[in-house]
Design an enzyme around this catalytic site. Structure first.
Site, mmCIF file in Angstrom:
data_model
loop_
_atom_site.group_PDB
_atom_site.id
_atom_site.type_symbol
_atom_site.label_atom_id
_atom_site.label_comp_id
_atom_site.label_asym_id
_atom_site.label_seq_id
_atom_site.Cartn_x
_atom_site.Cartn_y
_atom_site.Cartn_z
ATOM 1 N N GLY A 195 0.820 -1.194 0.000
ATOM 2 C CA GLY A 195 0.000 0.000 0.000
ATOM 3 C C GLY A 195 0.857 1.247 0.000
ATOM 4 N N ALA A 196 0.214 2.402 0.068
ATOM 5 C CA ALA A 196 0.911 3.688 0.142
ATOM 6 C C ALA A 196 0.034 4.663 0.908
ATOM 7 C CB ALA A 196 1.235 4.231 -1.248
ATOM 8 N N GLU A 231 10.690 -1.469 3.748
ATOM 9 C CA GLU A 231 9.859 -1.381 2.548
ATOM 10 C C GLU A 231 10.685 -0.886 1.360
ATOM 11 O OE1 GLU A 231 5.445 -0.495 4.486
ATOM 12 O OE2 GLU A 231 6.735 1.179 3.924
#
Length: 293
Positions: A122-123, A143
């Site tokens: 995700g972001a 990440e």
């Protein structure tokens, strides 16, 4: 005289209820059926779409957070059903490792697999050029290490994460720093952005939810948040988003002694899968974006 012939023709009537006006009208759809999908449902839709790219034999970067959780669970389902075989996951956090293990995904690390075929994560924010803010959950270093070595990095979001420029949400841009001399590092970060209107920063504490907390909101304790790497997080806030050359700003932050990494992920995403409120899934690709499409 010949008898007249009577012929019958079968005709399909698409709306037979119109011929019987005495019948009750069909029931109205349930209010639940017309409700917009929840944010979590949108996350699941985007995650499942991204997992369609996973193939047997791949080394997969396993993201961290509530959106990535749907991808991990889906990969685990496909492994158990036999649809995926011989996949190996590289987790981006201790949380991801635990979630992936529970889902039945075999795990390894970058030492054994220095090249990752596909990462899914995700972001926190996505700008029009597919640059990202990530790491409000505190896992930005791992990440970036995993996703930076990936042949393909697919980002999964709902449309609330789309912004006109990075940091425009008013939420934090995280910077991982070493605990030693952390106050000095914060002062140097403050000096770097002196003169930038609306800029502020603070050390993240364990009680702060950085995914939903602005600069003005205070934590209930003074204990610093500690990352998986035993480091601290400095949260940077830009009232009107970040203006200027993002790569120049990125390099300037990284040149400060005591800074380990930051949450600006520039040019790393190859695709962004966006689940919209109307249920439509849009895939934004890096090549199309760089060509102005």
């Amino acid at each position: 005289m010949q008898a007249a012939c009577t012929r019958t023709v079968d005709v399909a009537i698409p709306l037979p209820h119109l011929l019987k006006p005495d019948l009750e009208p069909p029931p109205s759809p349930s209010p639940l059926a017309t409700m917009a999908p929840s944010q979590d449902e949108l996350k699941r839709v985007a995650a499942h779409r991204a997992v369609e790219l996973v193939e047997s034999g791949m080394v997969i970067g396993l993201g961290t957070g509530s959106t990535a959780a749907h991808a991990l669970d889906r990969i685990g389902d496909l492994i158990r059903s036999g649809a995926l075989r011989d996949v190996v996951g590289i987790p981006t956090s201790e949380w991801a490792a635990a979630r992936a293990s529970a889902a039945g995904i075999p795990l390894s690390d970058l030492d054994a697999h220095p090249v990752v075929d596909l990462s899914i994560d995700g972001a926190d924010e996505v700008d029009p050029a597919l640059n990202l803010v990530k790491g409000r959950g505190g896992s930005l270093l791992r990440e970036k290490m995993v996703e930076g070595t990936s042949r393909r990095f697919v980002v999964i979001v709902d449309d609330s994460k789309l912004v006109p420029r990075l940091a425009a949400s008013g939420l934090a841009v995280p910077v991982e720093i070493i605990p030693f001399g952390w106050a000095l590092t914060l002062r140097r970060l403050q000096s770097l952005f002196d003169g930038v209107p609306g800029f502020n920063l603070k050390l993240r504490t364990a009680s702060i939810n950085a995914k939903a907390t602005t600069f003005d909101e205070k934590g209930s304790d003074s204990e610093p948040f500690v990352t998986d790497n035993k480091n601290y997080i400095a949260d940077l806030f830009f009232e009107n988003g970040i203006h200027g050359d993002l790569r120049v700003i990125s390099d300037a932050i990284l040149r400060i002694t005591g800074v380990v990494e930051h949450g600006l992920f520039l040019g790393l995403a190859t695709s962004v899968v966006v689940a919209q409120k109307d249920g439509v899934v849009v895939v934004k690709d890096k090549e199309a974006t760089s060509n102005g499409m």
